[in-house]
Write an enzyme that holds these catalytic residues in place. Structure first.
Site, PDB file in Angstrom:
ATOM      1  CG  HIS A  68      -1.733  -1.026   1.586  1.00 15.40           C
ATOM      2  ND1 HIS A  68      -1.304  -2.165   2.211  1.00 15.40           N
ATOM      3  CD2 HIS A  68      -3.075  -1.177   1.422  1.00 15.40           C
ATOM      4  CE1 HIS A  68      -2.333  -2.977   2.391  1.00 15.40           C
ATOM      5  NE2 HIS A  68      -3.416  -2.415   1.921  1.00 15.40           N
ATOM      6  CG  ASP A  95       1.799  -0.981   3.360  1.00 16.45           C
ATOM      7  OD1 ASP A  95       1.046  -0.604   4.267  1.00 16.45           O
ATOM      8  OD2 ASP A  95       1.485  -1.848   2.508  1.00 16.45           O
TER       9      ASP A  95
HETATM   10  C1  XLS Z   1      -7.591  -6.648   4.631  1.00  9.67           C
HETATM   11  C2  XLS Z   1      -7.119  -6.888   3.292  1.00  9.67           C
HETATM   12  C3  XLS Z   1      -5.963  -5.995   2.845  1.00  9.67           C
HETATM   13  C4  XLS Z   1      -5.812  -6.052   1.369  1.00  9.67           C
HETATM   14  C5  XLS Z   1      -5.054  -4.907   0.776  1.00  9.67           C
HETATM   15  O1  XLS Z   1      -8.351  -7.409   5.196  1.00  9.67           O
HETATM   16  O2  XLS Z   1      -6.779  -8.229   3.154  1.00  9.67           O
HETATM   17  O3  XLS Z   1      -4.796  -6.346   3.512  1.00  9.67           O
HETATM   18  O4  XLS Z   1      -5.210  -7.235   0.960  1.00  9.67           O
HETATM   19  O5  XLS Z   1      -5.601  -3.687   1.072  1.00  9.67           O
END
Ligand code: XLS
Ligand code: NI
Ligand code: NI
Length: 439
Positions: free
Chosen positions: A101, A104
Site C-alpha cells: 500500500h 506502507d
Molecule cells: C484486509 C485486506 C488488505 C488487502 C489490501 O483485510 O486483506 O490487507 O489485501 O488492502
C-alpha cells in the site's frame, strides 16, 4: 549494505526428512510438477504491511515485535530500512514478488504533496533494489481505510473532498505500480460499506465507487498499465457490511457497471470463510467467470469471527486451492502472503519461519492437487455425473438450447415416472482424496 537478519541464512530445500526450522521441507523451487517448476506454479509475494510494518499491536496492547530495523520509527530512514529488510528477507527466502500500500512504504505526511514526494523518493530506492535482486512487484494499492478522513468511506464517502483525496491516492498508487512494473492493482474496500442503512444511500454509494473505479481504469490505461485491476472481496471488518461481500457479489457489481473487462478477483482465504464460504468456493466462482486473478494466501480461524490473517497451515485447504488454480490454468497474479505472525511470535526468526510454513503448505497443496488431477477419479466422477445431458437425445437437445418447456414436459409425460439420479458418493470421494494424499 549491513545485513539486518544476521542469524538467518539463505533458506534452502532440504526435503521432508529435514528437522531444520529454517529449511523448506516441501517447497523445492526447481522441481517440475505437471510440466512447470514449483517456482513457476507458485509466484509467492511478500505483503509489505504485515511483514515489515505490523508489530503485533491490537486493541489490548502495543507492539511485541520490533520492526524498526535499526532506524527511528516514522522517518524516511525507517522507510529505507524497511526496504533493506524487505529485500534481504525476500532474497533469503527466494520470494520473487512483493505487494504494497502507499502508506506502507513511507510515513504519511499532513500534506499530500509531501507524502507524494516521499513516495517518489522511496520508489527510486525500491527500484534500485529490484534491479540488484531481480525481485518484482506483484501489485500495488492505496490505503483508503486507515486515515480518519475515510471514516465514512473512500469511494463511498459522503464528502466530495474526501472522494478527491481517494482519487489522488489511487492516481499516485497507480503511478507507483506502473513505475515498479506491478502486474496488478488492488481495490480492497474496507470502508466501502455501512454500519447502518439508517444513514446510508446504498445506491448512491455504489455508483460513486463505480465512477471512481472507471476513472482509475481510464487513468491506468492512459499511463500504460496493462495489468489487471483486482477487487479483493471481503464481507465485513472493519465495516459491518462491505459492498464487495464475496466474489459473486463483486463480479455482479463489475458487470453492472461495465468494469468486468478490466477487473479480476484477488481472493483471500480468510475473507472467503468470513463470508460463509470455503476458500475453494470463492476460487471456483471466480474461475468459472473468467476472473480468477490473484490470491491472498492466508488462513482464518474457524472459531473466531474476524480476519486473523494467519499463515496458511491447512494442507487440505491449500490442496483444494491448488486444485482450482491448476484447473483454471494458473494465475495471472500470484500468491501474496497477506498474513502476520501471531502476536507472541515476535522475533525476526519467526518472520522467516512463518514464510517457510506458508511456502511449504502451498508446495504440499500443489503436489497433492497434481496427484488428484493425475489420479483422475474425481474428474471422472464429475464428468460422469452429468453424462445424461451428453449421452442422450433429450439431454443434448437441452444443451443445444433448442428445447422448449413444452418439449420437456411432453417427454416427462411420456415417461410417466423417473428414477432417482445416481448417488452423489460424497463419502467415497472424500475417501479417494485421503487415499490420494496419504496412500
Ligand atoms: C484486509 C485486506 C488488505 C488487502 C489490501 O483485510 O486483506 O490487507 O489485501 O488492502
Ligand atoms: Ni484480510
Ligand atoms: Ni488481503
Amino acid at each position: 549494505m549491513a545485513e539486518i537478519f544476521k542469524n538467518i541464512p539463505e533458506i534452502k530445500y532440504e526435503g521432508p526428512a529435514s528437522k531444520n526450522n529454517l529449511a523448506f521441507k516441501f517447497y523445492d523451487p526447481e522441481k517440475v510438477v505437471l510440466g512447470k517448476t514449483m517456482k513457476e506454479h507458485l509466484p509467492f509475494a511478500m505483503a509489505w504491511w504485515h511483514n515489515l510494518c505490523a508489530g503485533g499491536t491490537d486493541m489490548f496492547g502495543r507492539d511485541t515485535a520490533d520492526k524498526t530495523f535499526g532506524a527511528e520509527k516514522g522517518t524516511m530512514a525507517h522507510a529505507k530500512a524497511k526496504v533493506d529488510a524487505g529485500f534481504e528477507f525476500m532474497q533469503k527466502l527466494g520470494v520473487e514478488y512483493f505487494c504494497f500500500h502507499d502508506v506502507d512504504i513511507v510515513p504519511e505526511a499532513d500534506d499530500i504533496n509531501e507524502t507524494n514526494a516521499r513516495l517518489d523518493e522511496i520508489s527510486d530506492y525500491i527500484i534500485e533494489k529490484m534491479k540488484e535482486t531481480g525481485i518484482r512487484c506483484l501489485w500495488g494499492t492505496a490505503n483508503m481505510f486507515s486515515n480518519p478522513r475515510f471514516m465514512n468511506g473512500a469511494g463511498s464517502t459522503n464528502s466530495a473532498d474526501v472522494y478527491c483525496f481517494a482519487a489522488a491516492q489511487i492516481k499516485k498508487a497507480l503511478d507507483l505500480t506502473v513505475k515498479l512494473g506491478g502486474k496488478g492493482y488492488v481495490f480492497w474496500g474496507g470502508r466501502e460499506g455501512y454500519e447502518t442503512l439508517l444513514n446510508t444511500d446504498m445506491k448512491f454509494e455504489q455508483e460513486n465507487i463505480a465512477r471512481l473505479m472507471k476513472m482509475a481504469v481510464e487513468y491506468g490505461r492512459k499511463i500504460g498499465f496493462t495489468g489487471d485491476f483486482y477487487i479483493e472481496p471481503k464481507p465485513k471488518e472493519p465495516m459491518k457490511h462491505q459492498y464487495d461481500f464475496d466474489a459473486a457479489t463483486a463480479i455482479g457489481f463489475l458487470r453492472q457497471y461495465g468494469l468486468d473487462k478490466d477487473f479480476k478477483m484477488n481472493i483471500e482465504a480468510n475473507h472467503a470463510t468470513l463470508a460463509g464460504h470455503t476458500f475453494q468456493h470463492e476460487l471456483r466462482v471466480s474461475a468459472i467467470n473468467g476472473m480468477l486473478g490473484s490470491i491472498d494466501a492466508n488462513q482464518g480461524d474457524y472459531l473466531l469471527g474476524w480476519d486473523t490473517d494467519e499463515f496458511p497451515f491447512d494442507v487440505y485447504e491449500a490442496t483444494m486451492c491448488m486444485y482450482e488454480v491448476l484447473k483454471a490454468g494458473g494465475l495471472t497474479g500470484g500468491f501474496n502472503f497477506d498474513a502476520k505472525n501471531r502476536r507472541p511470535s515476535n522475533t525476526h526468526e519467526d518472520m522467516f519461519e512463518a514464510y517457510v510454513l506458508g511456502m511449504d503448505t502451498f508446495a504440499l497443496g500443489l503436489l497433492n492437487a497434481a496427484k488428484i488431477i493425475e489420479d483422475g477419479r474425481i474428474d471422472e466422477f464429475v464428468a460422469n455425473k452429468y453424462s445424461s445431458f451428453r449421452n442422450t437425445e433429450i439431454g443434448s437437445k437441452i444443451l443445444s438450447g433448442d428445447a422448449t418447456l413444452e418439449d420437456l414436459a411432453a417427454y416427462a409425460a411420456d415417461k410417466k415416472n423417473v428414477e432417482t439420479p445416481c448417488s452423489g458418493k460424497q463419502e467415497r470421494l472424500e475417501g479417494i482424496i485421503n487415499n490420494i494424499l496419504f496412500g
